[in-house]
Write a protein that holds these residues in place. Structure first.
Motif, PDB file in Angstrom:
ATOM      1  N   LEU A   1      72.159  60.754  15.295  1.00 53.09           N
ATOM      2  CA  LEU A   1      73.146  60.441  14.267  1.00 53.09           C
ATOM      3  C   LEU A   1      72.766  59.176  13.518  1.00 53.09           C
ATOM      4  CD1 LEU A   1      75.833  60.979  12.846  1.00 53.09           C
ATOM      5  CD2 LEU A   1      76.994  59.765  14.713  1.00 53.09           C
ATOM      6  N   TRP A   2      72.261  58.185  14.229  1.00 54.69           N
ATOM      7  CA  TRP A   2      71.854  56.934  13.593  1.00 54.69           C
ATOM      8  C   TRP A   2      70.775  57.183  12.543  1.00 54.69           C
ATOM      9  CZ3 TRP A   2      67.689  53.168  15.448  1.00 54.69           C
ATOM     10  CH2 TRP A   2      67.737  51.987  14.712  1.00 54.69           C
ATOM     11  N   LEU A   3      69.802  58.022  12.874  1.00 56.46           N
ATOM     12  CA  LEU A   3      68.746  58.358  11.923  1.00 56.46           C
ATOM     13  C   LEU A   3      69.306  59.101  10.709  1.00 56.46           C
ATOM     14  CD1 LEU A   3      65.964  59.510  14.418  1.00 56.46           C
ATOM     15  CD2 LEU A   3      65.960  57.415  13.068  1.00 56.46           C
ATOM     16  N   LEU A   4      70.252  59.997  10.963  1.00 54.10           N
ATOM     17  CA  LEU A   4      70.876  60.724   9.855  1.00 54.10           C
ATOM     18  C   LEU A   4      71.574  59.775   8.895  1.00 54.10           C
ATOM     19  CD1 LEU A   4      72.487  63.824  11.628  1.00 54.10           C
ATOM     20  CD2 LEU A   4      70.516  63.823  10.099  1.00 54.10           C
ATOM     21  N   ILE A   5      72.349  58.850   9.435  1.00 53.47           N
ATOM     22  CA  ILE A   5      73.084  57.896   8.600  1.00 53.47           C
ATOM     23  C   ILE A   5      72.121  57.046   7.775  1.00 53.47           C
ATOM     24  CG2 ILE A   5      74.593  55.869   8.639  1.00 53.47           C
ATOM     25  CD1 ILE A   5      75.909  57.071  11.141  1.00 53.47           C
ATOM     26  N   ARG A   6      71.066  56.564   8.411  1.00 53.96           N
ATOM     27  CA  ARG A   6      70.091  55.736   7.705  1.00 53.96           C
ATOM     28  C   ARG A   6      69.383  56.532   6.612  1.00 53.96           C
ATOM     29  NH1 ARG A   6      66.102  53.384  11.932  1.00 53.96           N
ATOM     30  NH2 ARG A   6      65.190  52.484  10.039  1.00 53.96           N
ATOM     31  N   GLY A   7      69.040  57.776   6.916  1.00 53.38           N
ATOM     32  CA  GLY A   7      68.349  58.594   5.930  1.00 53.38           C
ATOM     33  C   GLY A   7      69.221  58.927   4.732  1.00 53.38           C
ATOM     34  N   ILE A   8      70.465  59.293   4.984  1.00 54.56           N
ATOM     35  CA  ILE A   8      71.386  59.630   3.898  1.00 54.56           C
ATOM     36  C   ILE A   8      71.646  58.401   3.025  1.00 54.56           C
ATOM     37  CG2 ILE A   8      73.779  60.278   3.402  1.00 54.56           C
ATOM     38  CD1 ILE A   8      73.601  62.167   5.850  1.00 54.56           C
ATOM     39  N   ARG A   9      71.785  57.229   3.664  1.00 55.12           N
ATOM     40  CA  ARG A   9      72.000  55.992   2.901  1.00 55.12           C
ATOM     41  C   ARG A   9      70.777  55.629   2.070  1.00 55.12           C
ATOM     42  NH1 ARG A   9      69.847  51.515   4.150  1.00 55.12           N
ATOM     43  NH2 ARG A   9      69.757  51.888   6.405  1.00 55.12           N
ATOM     44  N   SER A  10      69.608  55.636   2.688  1.00 55.52           N
ATOM     45  CA  SER A  10      68.400  55.160   2.010  1.00 55.52           C
ATOM     46  C   SER A  10      67.965  56.077   0.875  1.00 55.52           C
ATOM     47  CB  SER A  10      67.249  55.007   3.013  1.00 55.52           C
ATOM     48  OG  SER A  10      66.902  56.256   3.589  1.00 55.52           O
ATOM     49  N   ARG A  11      68.261  57.366   0.990  1.00 61.23           N
ATOM     50  CA  ARG A  11      67.865  58.305  -0.051  1.00 61.23           C
ATOM     51  C   ARG A  11      68.936  58.504  -1.122  1.00 61.23           C
ATOM     52  NH1 ARG A  11      64.314  63.357   2.294  1.00 61.23           N
ATOM     53  NH2 ARG A  11      62.818  62.134   3.503  1.00 61.23           N
ATOM     54  N   ASN A  12      70.108  57.904  -0.905  1.00 58.20           N
ATOM     55  CA  ASN A  12      71.234  58.073  -1.837  1.00 58.20           C
ATOM     56  C   ASN A  12      71.530  59.558  -2.078  1.00 58.20           C
ATOM     57  OD1 ASN A  12      71.722  55.271  -2.346  1.00 58.20           O
ATOM     58  ND2 ASN A  12      69.894  55.251  -3.652  1.00 58.20           N
ATOM     59  N   ILE A  13      71.536  60.322  -0.992  1.00 56.87           N
ATOM     60  CA  ILE A  13      71.745  61.762  -1.106  1.00 56.87           C
ATOM     61  C   ILE A  13      73.171  62.084  -1.528  1.00 56.87           C
ATOM     62  CG2 ILE A  13      71.675  63.943   0.165  1.00 56.87           C
ATOM     63  CD1 ILE A  13      69.679  62.553   2.091  1.00 56.87           C
ATOM     64  N   LEU A  14      74.133  61.359  -0.948  1.00 60.93           N
ATOM     65  CA  LEU A  14      75.540  61.651  -1.187  1.00 60.93           C
ATOM     66  C   LEU A  14      76.211  60.486  -1.891  1.00 60.93           C
ATOM     67  CD1 LEU A  14      76.464  63.075   2.337  1.00 60.93           C
ATOM     68  CD2 LEU A  14      75.720  64.364   0.328  1.00 60.93           C
ATOM     69  N   PRO A  15      77.104  60.765  -2.839  1.00 63.09           N
ATOM     70  CA  PRO A  15      77.902  59.699  -3.444  1.00 63.09           C
ATOM     71  C   PRO A  15      78.762  59.013  -2.386  1.00 63.09           C
ATOM     72  CG  PRO A  15      78.092  61.750  -4.698  1.00 63.09           C
ATOM     73  CD  PRO A  15      77.399  62.084  -3.412  1.00 63.09           C
TER      74      PRO A  15
ATOM     75  N   GLN B   1      80.569  60.378   1.195  1.00 59.58           N
ATOM     76  CA  GLN B   1      80.265  59.823   2.510  1.00 59.58           C
ATOM     77  C   GLN B   1      81.547  59.389   3.221  1.00 59.58           C
ATOM     78  OE1 GLN B   1      77.141  56.813   2.536  1.00 59.58           O
ATOM     79  NE2 GLN B   1      76.217  57.703   0.717  1.00 59.58           N
ATOM     80  N   ILE B   2      82.421  58.683   2.487  1.00 56.47           N
ATOM     81  CA  ILE B   2      83.684  58.222   3.067  1.00 56.47           C
ATOM     82  C   ILE B   2      84.552  59.405   3.469  1.00 56.47           C
ATOM     83  CG2 ILE B   2      85.843  56.994   2.576  1.00 56.47           C
ATOM     84  CD1 ILE B   2      84.188  55.157   0.728  1.00 56.47           C
ATOM     85  N   CYS B   3      84.573  60.428   2.623  1.00 55.28           N
ATOM     86  CA  CYS B   3      85.406  61.616   2.873  1.00 55.28           C
ATOM     87  C   CYS B   3      84.968  62.329   4.151  1.00 55.28           C
ATOM     88  CB  CYS B   3      85.331  62.560   1.677  1.00 55.28           C
ATOM     89  SG  CYS B   3      86.368  64.036   1.849  1.00 55.28           S
ATOM     90  N   ILE B   4      83.661  62.530   4.316  1.00 59.03           N
ATOM     91  CA  ILE B   4      83.184  63.268   5.493  1.00 59.03           C
ATOM     92  C   ILE B   4      83.394  62.454   6.762  1.00 59.03           C
ATOM     93  CG2 ILE B   4      80.774  62.478   5.471  1.00 59.03           C
ATOM     94  CD1 ILE B   4      81.988  66.079   6.102  1.00 59.03           C
ATOM     95  N   VAL B   5      83.258  61.122   6.658  1.00 57.91           N
ATOM     96  CA  VAL B   5      83.521  60.271   7.823  1.00 57.91           C
ATOM     97  C   VAL B   5      84.991  60.350   8.217  1.00 57.91           C
ATOM     98  CG1 VAL B   5      83.645  57.883   8.633  1.00 57.91           C
ATOM     99  CG2 VAL B   5      81.599  58.689   7.448  1.00 57.91           C
ATOM    100  N   LEU B   6      85.882  60.287   7.232  1.00 57.44           N
ATOM    101  CA  LEU B   6      87.316  60.347   7.505  1.00 57.44           C
ATOM    102  C   LEU B   6      87.708  61.697   8.111  1.00 57.44           C
ATOM    103  CD1 LEU B   6      88.859  58.574   4.369  1.00 57.44           C
ATOM    104  CD2 LEU B   6      88.668  57.694   6.708  1.00 57.44           C
ATOM    105  N   ILE B   7      87.097  62.768   7.635  1.00 57.36           N
ATOM    106  CA  ILE B   7      87.389  64.093   8.187  1.00 57.36           C
ATOM    107  C   ILE B   7      87.067  64.150   9.671  1.00 57.36           C
ATOM    108  CG2 ILE B   7      86.575  66.496   8.225  1.00 57.36           C
ATOM    109  CD1 ILE B   7      86.433  66.399   5.182  1.00 57.36           C
ATOM    110  N   HIS B   8      85.867  63.682  10.034  1.00 59.58           N
ATOM    111  CA  HIS B   8      85.447  63.781  11.432  1.00 59.58           C
ATOM    112  C   HIS B   8      86.172  62.784  12.318  1.00 59.58           C
ATOM    113  CE1 HIS B   8      82.370  66.852  11.029  1.00 59.58           C
ATOM    114  NE2 HIS B   8      81.997  66.284   9.907  1.00 59.58           N
TER     115      HIS B   8
END
Length: 255
Positions: A137-151, A155-162
């Motif tokens: 999960l840590w690698l996923l978070i870093r990758g999504i952040r560094s690549r600016n894949i999601l607005p 990101q906030i919405c999916i975190v709040l859902i889970h």
């Protein structure tokens, strides 16, 4: 063999076919040396997953409708997560490490491990084989952040859902009985999150998005039984070819 077990066996066999369908071309590319290191780790990971599924099919056929004890398939699934993590680490170009990301990963997966322990009562198994998900999960978070894949708002919405799902699962765990007020939102939010990740995976074909879809489909499988387990397993099976396609895109980017 009950109908639910039979359906589970059929879905597992379908997943085995899908796994073979992605392992063979990846393996051929490895033999031609026309592949990336992340694809090599993916091939090994899917091979481990294949062996785990074959074990499940054999067990369900030999001992239908009985709970599987601690078994060798756990080692195969643990190896799968470690291989996938190794691939993500190779795909990660950003060396920046933010404290809250590893803290969040530890707490989020730690909460899931706690739920698994309460549900199964298997302390050693759930802790030992849940730990690799923290790094994943840590690698996923870093990758999504560094690549600016999601607005940011997504990101906030999916975190709040889970996080909401986790809170509701703990409420259901410590309440006297599971009622619709907690169960229905858990189901709706969990599969809404999976559908959203699936759409993003199809649209972006990014390795971090597809790997996230795969991981959260696994967590959904661990959270449900019977019908919703089967639905989560279908999502997990769909994630496999999406991961494969994202690796082809990753290879083209490196050329």
């Amino acid at each position: 063999m009950s109908d639910s077990t039979l359906i589970g066996v059929i879905l597992t066999i379908v997943q085995v076919i899908v796994l073979v369908a992605v392992i063979l071309p990846t393996g051929r590319s490895m033999l031609r040396r026309n592949t990336t290191l992340i694809a090599v780790f993916f091939c090994f990971a899917m091979g481990c997953y294949l062996f785990s599924n074959l074990y499940w099919v054999a067990y369900d056929c030999l001992r239908p409708d009985t709970r599987m004890p601690f078994a060798v398939n756990e080692f195969a699934e643990c190896a799968m997560i470690l291989f996938l993590s190794a691939g993500l680490e190779k795909a990660l170009r950003d060396e920046k490490k933010i404290a809250w990301e590893i803290i969040f990963s530890f707490l989020f997966i730690g909460a899931h491990i706690t739920l698994w322990i309460f549900w199964s009562g298997e302390w050693v198994q759930d802790i030992v084989f849940g730990i690799p998900y923290i790094f994943y999960l840590w690698l996923l978070i870093r990758g999504i952040r560094s690549r600016n894949i999601l607005p940011k708002r997504e990101q906030i919405c999916i975190v709040l859902i889970h996080l909401t799902v986790l809170v509701l699962e703990f409420i259901a765990l410590f309440s006297e009985e599971l009622n619709d007020a907690t169960y229905i939102p858990i189901v709706v939010l969990t599969f809404a999150g999976l559908i959203w990740l699936m759409i993003r995976s199809i649209k972006d074909k990014d390795v971090f998005t597809t790997y996230a879809f795969f991981m959260f489909s696994v967590l959904a499988m661990y959270s449900f039984g019977d019908l919703f387990y089967d639905v989560a397993m279908v999502a997990n099976t769909v994630a496999i070819p999406l991961m494969y396609l994202s690796l082809k895109k990753e290879r083209d980017k490196e050329r």
